[in-house]
Design a protein around this motif. Structure first.
Motif, PDB file in Angstrom:
ATOM      1  N   UNK A 145      13.982 -16.668  -2.117  1.00 55.12           N
ATOM      2  CA  UNK A 145      13.965 -15.549  -1.174  1.00 55.12           C
ATOM      3  C   UNK A 145      12.656 -15.599  -0.393  1.00 55.12           C
ATOM      4  N   UNK A 146      12.497 -14.676   0.552  1.00 54.63           N
ATOM      5  CA  UNK A 146      11.230 -14.673   1.294  1.00 54.63           C
ATOM      6  C   UNK A 146      10.829 -13.252   1.704  1.00 54.63           C
ATOM      7  N   UNK A 147       9.576 -13.119   2.044  1.00 52.82           N
ATOM      8  CA  UNK A 147       9.000 -11.829   2.436  1.00 52.82           C
ATOM      9  C   UNK A 147       8.622 -11.881   3.919  1.00 52.82           C
ATOM     10  N   UNK A 148       8.388 -10.691   4.470  1.00 57.78           N
ATOM     11  CA  UNK A 148       7.879 -10.632   5.847  1.00 57.78           C
ATOM     12  C   UNK A 148       6.418 -10.277   5.804  1.00 57.78           C
ATOM     13  N   UNK A 149       5.610 -11.051   6.549  1.00 62.42           N
ATOM     14  CA  UNK A 149       4.155 -10.844   6.515  1.00 62.42           C
ATOM     15  C   UNK A 149       3.641 -10.702   7.949  1.00 62.42           C
ATOM     16  N   UNK A 150       2.645  -9.859   8.110  1.00 61.57           N
ATOM     17  CA  UNK A 150       1.962  -9.758   9.404  1.00 61.57           C
ATOM     18  C   UNK A 150       0.474  -9.931   9.165  1.00 61.57           C
ATOM     19  N   UNK A 151      -0.180 -10.681  10.065  1.00 59.66           N
ATOM     20  CA  UNK A 151      -1.628 -10.829   9.945  1.00 59.66           C
ATOM     21  C   UNK A 151      -2.275 -10.311  11.219  1.00 59.66           C
ATOM     22  N   UNK A 152      -3.271  -9.447  11.068  1.00 60.79           N
ATOM     23  CA  UNK A 152      -4.012  -8.941  12.223  1.00 60.79           C
ATOM     24  C   UNK A 152      -4.897 -10.091  12.742  1.00 60.79           C
ATOM     25  N   UNK A 153      -4.648 -10.510  13.976  1.00 67.35           N
ATOM     26  CA  UNK A 153      -5.346 -11.684  14.510  1.00 67.35           C
ATOM     27  C   UNK A 153      -6.850 -11.477  14.653  1.00 67.35           C
ATOM     28  N   UNK A 154      -7.273 -10.217  14.726  1.00 69.31           N
ATOM     29  CA  UNK A 154      -8.721  -9.981  14.870  1.00 69.31           C
ATOM     30  C   UNK A 154      -9.404  -9.842  13.522  1.00 69.31           C
ATOM     31  N   UNK A 155      -8.815  -9.044  12.612  1.00 69.72           N
ATOM     32  CA  UNK A 155      -9.484  -8.801  11.331  1.00 69.72           C
ATOM     33  C   UNK A 155      -9.060  -9.815  10.260  1.00 69.72           C
ATOM     34  N   UNK A 156      -7.921 -10.482  10.459  1.00 67.91           N
ATOM     35  CA  UNK A 156      -7.405 -11.434   9.466  1.00 67.91           C
ATOM     36  C   UNK A 156      -6.657 -10.727   8.343  1.00 67.91           C
ATOM     37  N   UNK A 157      -6.589  -9.381   8.359  1.00 67.60           N
ATOM     38  CA  UNK A 157      -5.935  -8.629   7.289  1.00 67.60           C
ATOM     39  C   UNK A 157      -4.430  -8.927   7.231  1.00 67.60           C
ATOM     40  N   UNK A 158      -3.948  -9.080   5.991  1.00 61.65           N
ATOM     41  CA  UNK A 158      -2.546  -9.450   5.796  1.00 61.65           C
ATOM     42  C   UNK A 158      -1.754  -8.264   5.243  1.00 61.65           C
ATOM     43  N   UNK A 159      -0.581  -7.996   5.858  1.00 54.14           N
ATOM     44  CA  UNK A 159       0.304  -6.945   5.313  1.00 54.14           C
ATOM     45  C   UNK A 159       1.664  -7.564   5.007  1.00 54.14           C
ATOM     46  N   UNK A 160       2.228  -7.209   3.857  1.00 49.86           N
ATOM     47  CA  UNK A 160       3.529  -7.757   3.458  1.00 49.86           C
ATOM     48  C   UNK A 160       4.510  -6.594   3.290  1.00 49.86           C
ATOM     49  N   UNK A 161       5.686  -6.714   3.896  1.00 54.05           N
ATOM     50  CA  UNK A 161       6.664  -5.615   3.797  1.00 54.05           C
ATOM     51  C   UNK A 161       7.208  -5.538   2.374  1.00 54.05           C
ATOM     52  N   UNK A 162       7.424  -4.298   1.914  1.00 56.75           N
ATOM     53  CA  UNK A 162       7.932  -4.088   0.544  1.00 56.75           C
ATOM     54  C   UNK A 162       9.380  -4.571   0.439  1.00 56.75           C
ATOM     55  N   UNK A 163       9.700  -5.231  -0.676  1.00 59.14           N
ATOM     56  CA  UNK A 163      11.094  -5.605  -0.958  1.00 59.14           C
ATOM     57  C   UNK A 163      11.386  -5.344  -2.415  1.00 59.14           C
ATOM     58  N   UNK A 164      12.569  -4.771  -2.682  1.00 62.78           N
ATOM     59  CA  UNK A 164      12.997  -4.547  -4.064  1.00 62.78           C
ATOM     60  C   UNK A 164      13.802  -5.784  -4.469  1.00 62.78           C
ATOM     61  N   UNK A 165      13.403  -6.412  -5.580  1.00 62.11           N
ATOM     62  CA  UNK A 165      14.069  -7.656  -5.989  1.00 62.11           C
ATOM     63  C   UNK A 165      14.498  -7.584  -7.445  1.00 62.11           C
ATOM     64  N   UNK A 166      15.452  -8.435  -7.809  1.00 58.64           N
ATOM     65  CA  UNK A 166      15.904  -8.513  -9.198  1.00 58.64           C
ATOM     66  C   UNK A 166      14.996  -9.499  -9.945  1.00 58.64           C
TER      67      UNK A 166
END
Ligand code: R5P
Length: 295
Positions: A188-209
């Motif tokens: 499976x895979x997750x969705x990630x966003x990285x702020x191009x200026x700060x480099x901070x990474x955010x990953x969207x929550x997913x409920x998995x088995x």
């Protein structure tokens, strides 16, 4: 194989020795030092005149030093009369900047490739370059191999329990597919966003088995470990039994190991594209197989 000897660069001493041992080819060492003002010194410690040479030198941190050493090695080999020079650069630095995301930016992967070609290298091999499309900048035979089959085979020996393979972002989905095939597991895979200026990474929550199961997170690069930590935390909180991480290039910047451990990572596996504390998996056999396709 149409190679006479292997020249082992200072950043790939272990991998270079494995390549020489597996291929039974003669190995030539590279003498190196840093002058007091910070400049690099290189000396090829053997006769390469008229020889077909494979030069192995990775470019993990400190990237600028390892890249300069690579350029000096290739140029010296050409200058000393080597008939052909193939460069194996198991981790190619500067490949993540593969476009102009903000006006005025240097597209660093292209700069590195242009310099290699200017030095008249005859062929090039790397592993898991950040984007396959970057290889189109080469005009010489050039190969981008994947180390995931070697990582998958290693993990198979660990007897993972009902494993689920997870890519921490869309860019790593093909890696997850490769590892899942080796393990005969789901992915499976997750969705990630990285702020191009700060480099901070955010990953969207997913409920998995994942309750009671082993999760294998795979990625091409672990730098600060933030990308992996986000996913590890999420799956551990949902009851995963063990969190294993398989990455090709474990660059381990800042406090990456501590960050991932605090997020619940139980085991981190890297390859010898980067020679460091977690380079358990060797890419030597894959590299030798690939070499036959370009020499
Ligand atoms: C980027 O898309 C790469 O594939 C890796 O996910 C990224 O380089 C990892 O960086 P970090 O460990 O700093 O989150």
């Amino acid at each position: 194989m149409e190679i006479d000897l292997i020249v082992i660069g200072p950043a790939s001493v272990k991998l270079g020795s494995r390549l020489a041992a597996e291929s039974s080819l003669e190995a030539v060492a590279v003498e190196h030092k840093t002058f007091p003002d910070g400049e690099s010194y290189i000396r090829i410690n053997g006769d390469v005149s008229g020889k077909r040479v494979l030069a192995v030198q990775s470019t993990y941190p400190p990237q600028d030093r390892h890249l300069m050493q690579l350029y000096l090695i290739i140029d010296a080999l050409k200058d000393l009369g080597a008939e052909r020079v193939y460069a194996a650069v198991p981790y190619l630095a500067y490949a993540r900047q593969d476009g102009r995301f903000r006006p005025g930016e240097a597209v660093s992967v292209n700069t590195v490739i242009k310099l290699l070609e200017a030095l008249r290298v005859d062929g090039f091999i790397t592993f898991n370059i950040h984007k396959q499309a970057s290889m189109e900048a080469f005009h010489i035979p050039a190969l981008n191999l994947s180390a995931m089959p070697a990582i998958g085979a290693y993990v198979k020996e660990l007897d993972a329990w009902r494993p689920l393979v997870a890519a921490p972002d869309e860019g790593a989905v093909s890696l997850a597919r490769e590892a899942a095939e080796a393990l005969n597991a789901e992915y499976t895979w997750f969705e990630k966003r990285r702020d191009r200026l700060t480099g901070r990474v955010e990953t969207s929550y997913r409920k998995l088995d994942v309750k009671g199961r082993d999760v294998l997170i795979v990625d091409d690069i672990v730098s600060t470990g933030s990308t992996i930590a986000n996913v590890a935390q999420m799956v551990k909180a949902q009851g995963a039994r063990r969190v294993l991480v398989g990455c090709v290039h474990a660059l381990l910047a800042e406090n990456a190991l501590e960050r991932m451990k605090a997020a619940g990572v139980d085991l981190l596996l890297g390859t010898d594209t980067v020679e460091g504390p977690v380079s358990q998996v060797s890419v030597a056999s894959l590299l030798l197989e690939g070499l036959r396709r370009i020499v």
